[in-house]
Design a protein around this motif. Structure first.
Motif, PDB file in Angstrom:
ATOM      1  N   ASP A  25       0.853  -1.192   0.000  1.00 23.90           N
ATOM      2  CA  ASP A  25       0.000   0.000   0.000  1.00 23.90           C
ATOM      3  C   ASP A  25       0.887   1.240   0.000  1.00 23.90           C
ATOM      4  O   ASP A  25       1.878   1.301   0.744  1.00 23.90           O
ATOM      5  CB  ASP A  25      -0.866   0.061   1.261  1.00 23.90           C
ATOM      6  CG  ASP A  25      -2.142  -0.736   1.134  1.00 23.90           C
ATOM      7  OD1 ASP A  25      -2.370  -1.321   0.069  1.00 23.90           O
ATOM      8  OD2 ASP A  25      -2.901  -0.780   2.116  1.00 23.90           O
ATOM      9  N   TYR A  74       5.703   3.210   1.606  1.00 18.46           N
ATOM     10  CA  TYR A  74       4.968   1.994   1.274  1.00 18.46           C
ATOM     11  C   TYR A  74       4.888   1.074   2.485  1.00 18.46           C
ATOM     12  O   TYR A  74       5.874   0.880   3.207  1.00 18.46           O
ATOM     13  CB  TYR A  74       5.654   1.257   0.126  1.00 18.46           C
ATOM     14  CG  TYR A  74       5.660   2.019  -1.179  1.00 18.46           C
ATOM     15  CD1 TYR A  74       4.525   2.099  -1.960  1.00 18.46           C
ATOM     16  CD2 TYR A  74       6.815   2.673  -1.611  1.00 18.46           C
ATOM     17  CE1 TYR A  74       4.515   2.807  -3.149  1.00 18.46           C
ATOM     18  CE2 TYR A  74       6.826   3.381  -2.804  1.00 18.46           C
ATOM     19  CZ  TYR A  74       5.671   3.447  -3.580  1.00 18.46           C
ATOM     20  OH  TYR A  74       5.676   4.152  -4.751  1.00 18.46           O
ATOM     21  N   ARG A  97      -1.626   2.262   8.868  1.00 17.99           N
ATOM     22  CA  ARG A  97      -1.981   3.258   7.846  1.00 17.99           C
ATOM     23  C   ARG A  97      -2.368   4.583   8.506  1.00 17.99           C
ATOM     24  O   ARG A  97      -1.973   5.661   8.052  1.00 17.99           O
ATOM     25  CB  ARG A  97      -3.147   2.751   6.992  1.00 17.99           C
ATOM     26  CG  ARG A  97      -2.802   1.605   6.066  1.00 17.99           C
ATOM     27  CD  ARG A  97      -3.972   1.305   5.140  1.00 17.99           C
ATOM     28  NE  ARG A  97      -3.742   0.074   4.416  1.00 17.99           N
ATOM     29  CZ  ARG A  97      -4.247  -1.114   4.771  1.00 17.99           C
ATOM     30  NH1 ARG A  97      -5.027  -1.206   5.831  1.00 17.99           N
ATOM     31  NH2 ARG A  97      -3.988  -2.183   4.050  1.00 17.99           N
ATOM     32  N   ARG A 153      -4.818   3.797  -0.383  1.00 15.76           N
ATOM     33  CA  ARG A 153      -4.432   2.461  -0.800  1.00 15.76           C
ATOM     34  C   ARG A 153      -4.411   2.353  -2.322  1.00 15.76           C
ATOM     35  O   ARG A 153      -5.308   2.812  -3.007  1.00 15.76           O
ATOM     36  CB  ARG A 153      -5.406   1.438  -0.212  1.00 15.76           C
ATOM     37  CG  ARG A 153      -5.032   0.012  -0.469  1.00 15.76           C
ATOM     38  CD  ARG A 153      -6.078  -0.923   0.045  1.00 15.76           C
ATOM     39  NE  ARG A 153      -6.340  -0.700   1.453  1.00 15.76           N
ATOM     40  CZ  ARG A 153      -7.168  -1.479   2.149  1.00 15.76           C
ATOM     41  NH1 ARG A 153      -7.792  -2.476   1.573  1.00 15.76           N
ATOM     42  NH2 ARG A 153      -7.361  -1.232   3.428  1.00 15.76           N
ATOM     43  N   ARG A 186      -3.790  -4.196  -2.763  1.00 15.92           N
ATOM     44  CA  ARG A 186      -4.041  -4.945  -1.546  1.00 15.92           C
ATOM     45  C   ARG A 186      -2.783  -5.113  -0.728  1.00 15.92           C
ATOM     46  O   ARG A 186      -1.703  -5.213  -1.240  1.00 15.92           O
ATOM     47  CB  ARG A 186      -4.608  -6.308  -1.886  1.00 15.92           C
ATOM     48  CG  ARG A 186      -6.041  -6.265  -2.395  1.00 15.92           C
ATOM     49  CD  ARG A 186      -6.553  -7.654  -2.637  1.00 15.92           C
ATOM     50  NE  ARG A 186      -6.611  -8.377  -1.363  1.00 15.92           N
ATOM     51  CZ  ARG A 186      -6.888  -9.668  -1.292  1.00 15.92           C
ATOM     52  NH1 ARG A 186      -7.117 -10.377  -2.359  1.00 15.92           N
ATOM     53  NH2 ARG A 186      -6.916 -10.272  -0.120  1.00 15.92           N
TER      54      ARG A 186
END
Length: 316
Positions: free
Chosen positions: A160, A271, A292, A313, A316
């Motif tokens: 992500d 990331y 996140r 995002r 996945r």
């Protein structure tokens, strides 16, 4: 060898409780049954596991060394055999290993840990340092989550893009460029530079951007971390170019100046990566969501508002 997974549960209980009676009570079996399990474990491992010292039992060095691994293995077995179970954060006991860039640990690690402790007090986080070489801990399950500027390209690693920021020039407060009304690309290239690279790389995307302008810069050294690089900058005319969100707090605390980069450069991304085996693991999904949230503030405000710079995002 035929392995009995019941022995794994018994070993975990014995190591956690430190006694046959305590382990028996925990697993709702009789003390003689647990004593027989301990005997089987001893024969299987070739180690005493627990030895009596006075009125108590003490784990052997081998038992101490494998205690955490045994607990994590048991949690993984439970995940395989009961993948659809409802996650109860109040009783969840698990240790997650996170390999994050050091600046991300400093900036977002405390917020993540606070959120984890509030929701799941039995969960522990192990932040470990990045390596200077490519490693396969994600593949082997030894690392649960990575967070850095590298986007993995192998198919079994999920990724992500959770944050991004612009680059800035870091210099000492009385550097000649701080007196310029506006730093030009030519002035920037003419200065001496220090790169931040755990692998000791002297060049990066900055040099490609300068080459497109017909310019080159002189890199005189590399440093493995931003904080180390800033120590070089404090007492010299060297420049360091780094992501603003991971740089500003430390640079400001050290009394360094931040200047805008005088040419276009793609924003620096953060990331979040994990192995696909954890895609549907409820506890891992929960941790990823918290990670996140903790990392999202690193995105510059103007990038968050710009449709050309999505920070949510991407896969996945």
């Amino acid at each position: 060898m035929q392995l009995d997974l019941n022995l794994l549960a018994a070993l975990d209980a014995l190591l956690e409780e430190g006694s046959v009676a305590g382990a028996a009570e925990r697993l709702h079996v009789t003390a003689p049954a647990m004593s027989r399990s301990l005997g089987r474990i001893r024969r299987t491992t070739g180690d005493q596991i627990l030895v009596r010292t006075g009125r108590t039992m003490t784990p052997t060095p081998y038992a101490i060394a494998v205690r955490e691994q045994v607990h994590e293995l048991l949690q993984q077995v439970h995940g395989v055999l009961a993948p659809s179970r409802e996650l109860d954060l109040t009783t969840l006991e698990r240790t997650f290993t996170l390999r994050w860039h050091d600046s991300l640990v400093a900036l977002s690690g405390p917020a993540l840990l606070a959120a984890v402790r509030k929701q799941a007090p039995g969960v522990r986080l192990r932040f470990i340092a990045e390596s200077s070489i490519d490693t396969r801990e994600l593949h082997r399950g030894e690392v649960d989550l990575e967070a850095n500027a590298n986007r993995p390209t192998v198919p079994d690693i999920r990724v992500d893009r959770v944050a991004e920021t612009q680059h800035v020039i870091v210099a000492r407060q009385d550097h000649p460029l701080t007196r310029a009304k506006a730093v030009t690309a030519a002035q920037y290239a003419a200065a001496e530079h220090l790169t931040v690279s755990r692998r000791g790389r002297l060049g990066n995307a900055l040099d490609d951007a300068l080459a497109r302008l017909g310019l080159t810069r002189r890199v005189v050294a590399t440093a493995p971390t931003e904080s180390t690089a800033f120590e070089f900058v404090r007492g010299s005319d060297l420049l360091v170019t780094a992501p603003e969100s991971t740089t500003r707090a430390t640079a400001t605390a050290l009394g360094l100046a931040l200047l805008p980069l005088p040419f276009e450069l793609p924003s620096a991304a953060v990331y979040l990566s994990w192995h696909q085996r954890y895609d549907t693991d409820p506890a891992h999904v929960w941790l990823r969501d918290l990670a996140r949230t903790a990392l999202a503030p690193l995105t510059d405000s103007h990038l968050r508002e710009s449709p050309e710079h999505p920070s949510g995002r991407t896969s996945r």
